[in-house]
Design a protein around this motif. Structure first.
Motif, PDB file in Angstrom:
ATOM      1  N   GLU A 193    -110.819  38.932  35.343  1.00 30.11           N
ATOM      2  CA  GLU A 193    -110.109  39.516  34.213  1.00 30.11           C
ATOM      3  C   GLU A 193    -110.873  39.394  32.902  1.00 30.11           C
ATOM      4  OE1 GLU A 193    -108.565  37.173  36.158  1.00 30.11           O
ATOM      5  OE2 GLU A 193    -107.230  38.453  37.326  1.00 30.11           O
ATOM      6  N   GLN A 200    -106.126  34.302  30.970  1.00 29.34           N
ATOM      7  CA  GLN A 200    -107.422  33.863  31.475  1.00 29.34           C
ATOM      8  C   GLN A 200    -108.485  33.822  30.379  1.00 29.34           C
ATOM      9  OE1 GLN A 200    -108.203  32.636  34.521  1.00 29.34           O
ATOM     10  NE2 GLN A 200    -105.991  32.709  34.844  1.00 29.34           N
ATOM     11  N   ARG A 224    -102.074  38.680  32.216  1.00 31.93           N
ATOM     12  CA  ARG A 224    -102.939  37.756  32.964  1.00 31.93           C
ATOM     13  C   ARG A 224    -104.336  37.689  32.346  1.00 31.93           C
ATOM     14  NH1 ARG A 224    -103.553  34.477  36.969  1.00 31.93           N
ATOM     15  NH2 ARG A 224    -105.305  34.575  38.382  1.00 31.93           N
TER      16      ARG A 224
END
Length: 177
Positions: A40, A64, A60
């Motif tokens: 990501e 991250q 997400r």
């Protein structure tokens, strides 16, 4: 928006950081560490700093982003200065000593506990009641310190056991007469 991820990681003197795909490698006077950042986010070295950016705007990816930046920062500071955690032993007859590659602990049990010291960790005992754990990897230092602390957790009545040097034990009052 990640408040941690926004800030680039400064590379100190004597440390080299290489980015190859998703792998970030940091080399310094204390050793070498590698980290594979998630898909990501992506990392790049720009102007003597490591910049971590998210690839898209999903939740997400934003999570991250800050995590990857913090891990890269821990790698860079680990290979340049290292990490140490101190433990204190409280209790009558409780003591520790390093003998070769093992840490011998006497913690009030009927037997002595022999803890094998991992190869990447350096453990020293200046006094029989203090333990210093040092290494390049912050996660490994915390893991070994937590494992040693769990061998005899500090109890709240007399404070006997193994505790971190920065920790304060909340004490309870004993029985009323």
């Amino acid at each position: 928006m990640s408040r941690v991820g926004k800030h680039p990681v400064a590379i100190p003197q004597g440390v080299t950081v290489d980015v190859a795909g998703q792998t970030v490698t940091a080399k310094g006077k204390n050793g070498t560490l590698k980290l594979v950042v998630g898909s990501e986010v992506e990392a790049a070295v720009q102007d003597g700093k490591v910049v971590v950016t998210p690839r898209n705007e999903t939740k997400r990816a934003r999570m991250q982003w800050g995590t990857a930046r913090a891990l890269v920062n821990n790698m860079v500071s680990g290979v340049s200065t290292g990490f140490t955690v101190g433990l204190e032993i409280n209790g009558v007859g409780y003591r520790a000593a390093v003998q070769g590659k093992t840490l011998n602990l006497q913690l009030g049990f009927s037997h002595e506990i022999n803890f094998p010291i991992p190869a990447d960790i350096k453990i020293t005992c200046e006094k029989p009641t203090s333990i210093q754990i040092a290494a390049v990897d912050r996660q490994r230092v915390g893991e070994v310190a937590a494992k040693l602390r769990s061998m005899r957790n500090p109890e709240p009545y007399k404070g006997k056991g193994i505790k971190y040097t920065t920790e304060t034990i909340r004490r309870k009052e004993g029985k009323k007469k």
